[in-house]
Enzyme design. Structure first.
Site, PDB file in Angstrom:
ATOM      1  N   LYS A   1      15.806  28.393  52.976  1.00 31.34           N
ATOM      2  CA  LYS A   1      16.245  27.066  53.448  1.00 31.34           C
ATOM      3  C   LYS A   1      15.797  26.857  54.896  1.00 31.34           C
ATOM      4  O   LYS A   1      15.446  27.815  55.590  1.00 31.34           O
ATOM      5  CB  LYS A   1      17.766  26.945  53.335  1.00 31.34           C
TER       6      LYS A   1
ATOM      7  N   TYR B   1      14.792  21.256  87.940  1.00 32.43           N
ATOM      8  CA  TYR B   1      15.697  20.097  87.954  1.00 32.43           C
ATOM      9  C   TYR B   1      17.076  20.497  88.459  1.00 32.43           C
ATOM     10  O   TYR B   1      17.603  21.552  88.095  1.00 32.43           O
ATOM     11  CB  TYR B   1      15.848  19.541  86.535  1.00 32.43           C
TER      12      TYR B   1
HETATM   13  C1  LIG Z   1      22.257  30.643  54.140  1.00 30.62           C
HETATM   14  C2  LIG Z   1      23.044  31.292  53.060  1.00 30.62           C
HETATM   15  C3  LIG Z   1      22.844  32.648  52.751  1.00 30.62           C
HETATM   16  C4  LIG Z   1      21.940  33.569  53.565  1.00 30.62           C
HETATM   17  O1  LIG Z   1      22.680  34.076  54.663  1.00 30.62           O
HETATM   18  P1  LIG Z   1      22.039  35.169  55.660  1.00 30.62           P
HETATM   19  O2  LIG Z   1      23.171  35.482  56.578  1.00 30.62           O
HETATM   20  O3  LIG Z   1      20.928  34.496  56.371  1.00 30.62           O
HETATM   21  O4  LIG Z   1      21.594  36.315  54.846  1.00 30.62           O
HETATM   22  C5  LIG Z   1      23.530  33.177  51.659  1.00 30.62           C
HETATM   23  N1  LIG Z   1      24.366  32.411  50.926  1.00 30.62           N
HETATM   24  C6  LIG Z   1      24.608  31.103  51.214  1.00 30.62           C
HETATM   25  C7  LIG Z   1      25.554  30.330  50.362  1.00 30.62           C
HETATM   26  C8  LIG Z   1      23.970  30.511  52.298  1.00 30.62           C
HETATM   27  O5  LIG Z   1      24.215  29.223  52.571  1.00 30.62           O
END
Ligand SMILES: *Cc1c(COP(=O)(O)O)cnc(C)c1O
Length: 391
Positions: free
Chosen positions: A34, A279
């Site tokens: 994702k 800045y």
């Molecule tokens: C993003 C996500 C993961 C992966 O988590 P990590 O900590 O990056 O391994 C697993 N399960 C769900 C439901 C998620 O949304």
């Protein structure tokens, strides 16, 4: 062209996967890609690891369709399930699997013509204490009994842990046992673990592990930026894996960070004691100081809240950020590093300064820093492209 890149080491992904599989030999791997593979580029990552994983996971359907368009064919789990009923029509043609977490989604499934074949594409999410998504675990039997027209023995039962990344927190253990108490006896395939769960909680390793951050080589434990807390390396692997000797008897493996964020020094200047940098004139030189200006800023996703003292790496040395982060530039104090010069490459995070260490200075986690690298930063891929297609 500006020399500012996120270098992505594809071989590191393969290396991390091999290692993670060795720790969960009886779990299938759902590679979580994702958010553009946590900023690493979902298509390139998915192509590279497709043969080594069982399925992919993304947050919502748009991300899945991008992968399909790029020719990725392994099943894709949609972690938020359908946002609209008509998305379900693509279940079979696009080989999508749905993490279903509410009654509206169940009703949409029930209306589908092909509902009797949906079971194998269905993951049911139960809430065991995260309180974000999912059916209450207390309703387990009820939900199953009421939905036998869509749920079948090929469906997967899942939950998500809230505190798996805090090793001394009992919350995860409570979630895991309340989940297993209800779900274990029914013969469904189960899925609990994310990266932290798969490392820290033995009982979280069930039929499917959903692996994100460790695939990319970062520790899910925010302050653990040198050594991910992996248990002792299985002996058959210890020869092929790089590792840090903790002492003579225990060898603990290290994950390889896949992303190295780099930019070049575009100016060097010497300022007198008492002058300020950047800045707001927030940082004042306590001595005659050499400042290196580096061509990356918050418009590239480098966090604007990074305080003076945030580390980076250049020519074998750690250097410190001074003054405010600008839109396109950063300034570093290189007074004690006389060999650092115009056009030298600076690593903002990666192999030598872990993203978690930068995140700790900023007050966030590595996940956020990596996913926020903007499209202005080119991803440069290194390593063999196993599934590269000729286009
Ligand atoms: C993003 C996500 C993961 C992966 O988590 P990590 O900590 O990056 O391994 C697993 N399960 C769900 C439901 C998620 O949304």
């Amino acid at each position: 062209m500006r020399h500012t890149y996120a270098r992505i080491d594809l071989n590191a992904l393969t290396y991390n996967l091999t290692l993670l599989k060795a720790y969960s030999p009886s779990s299938r791997v759902v590679a979580v890609v994702k958010a553009d593979s946590y900023g690493h580029g979902a298509i390139q990552v998915a192509r590279h690891i497709e043969d080594d994983v069982d399925m992919f996971a993304v947050a919502f359907i748009d991300e899945a369709l991008d992968l399909r368009e790029a020719g990725i064919s392994k099943p894709i789990l949609i972690l938020q399930g359908p946002h609209q009923a008509h998305e379900l029509k693509l279940t079979f043609s696009e080989n999508l699997h749905w993490m279903v977490h509410n009654r509206a989604q169940l009703a949409w499934l029930g209306e589908l013509k092909e509902r009797s074949s949906l079971g194998a594409h269905l993951w049911l999410k139960f809430d065991t204490g995260m309180h974000r998504l999912g059916f209450p675990i207390e309703d387990f039997e009820k939900i199953i009994a009421e939905n036998t027209s869509v749920i079948n023995r090929h469906s997967v039962i899942a939950t998500h842990l809230a505190c798996a990344d805090e090793p001394n927190n009992s919350h995860a253990a409570t979630q895991i046992s309340s989940f297993l108490d209800k779900a274990k006896a029914h013969g469904f395939a189960l899925s609990i673990a994310n990266s932290a769960g798969a490392i820290e909680h033995k009982d979280a390793k069930q039929d499917y592990n959903r692996i994100g951050i460790t695939l990319y080589g970062s520790s899910p434990f925010p302050s653990d930026y040198k050594l991910p807390r992996l248990p002792e390396l299985p002996s058959e692997l210890s020869k092929t894996m790089s590792s840090d000797k903790q002492n003579n008897s225990i060898t603990r493996p290290t994950l390889k960070p896949a992303m190295t964020l780099v930019a070049k020094v575009v100016a060097i200047r010497h300022i007198p004691k008492g002058d300020t940098v950047g800045y707001g004139a927030t940082w004042q030189a306590q001595r005659q100081t050499t400042i290196a200006t580096v061509s990356i800023g918050y418009a590239d996703g480098y966090p604007r809240h990074a305080p003076s003292g945030t580390p980076a790496y250049c020519k074998g040395q750690r250097i410190k950020l001074v003054g405010r982060v600008s839109m396109d530039m950063l300034t570093f104090d290189v007074t004690d590093h006389s060999n650092i010069d115009l056009f030298d490459e600076v690593e903002l995070w990666g192999e030598h300064v872990s993203v978690n260490e930068v995140a700790e200075h900023v007050g966030t986690i590595g996940y956020e820093l990596m996913t926020r690298i903007s499209s202005r930063v080119k991803r440069k891929y290194q390593g063999v492209m196993t599934n590269e297609r000729s286009e």
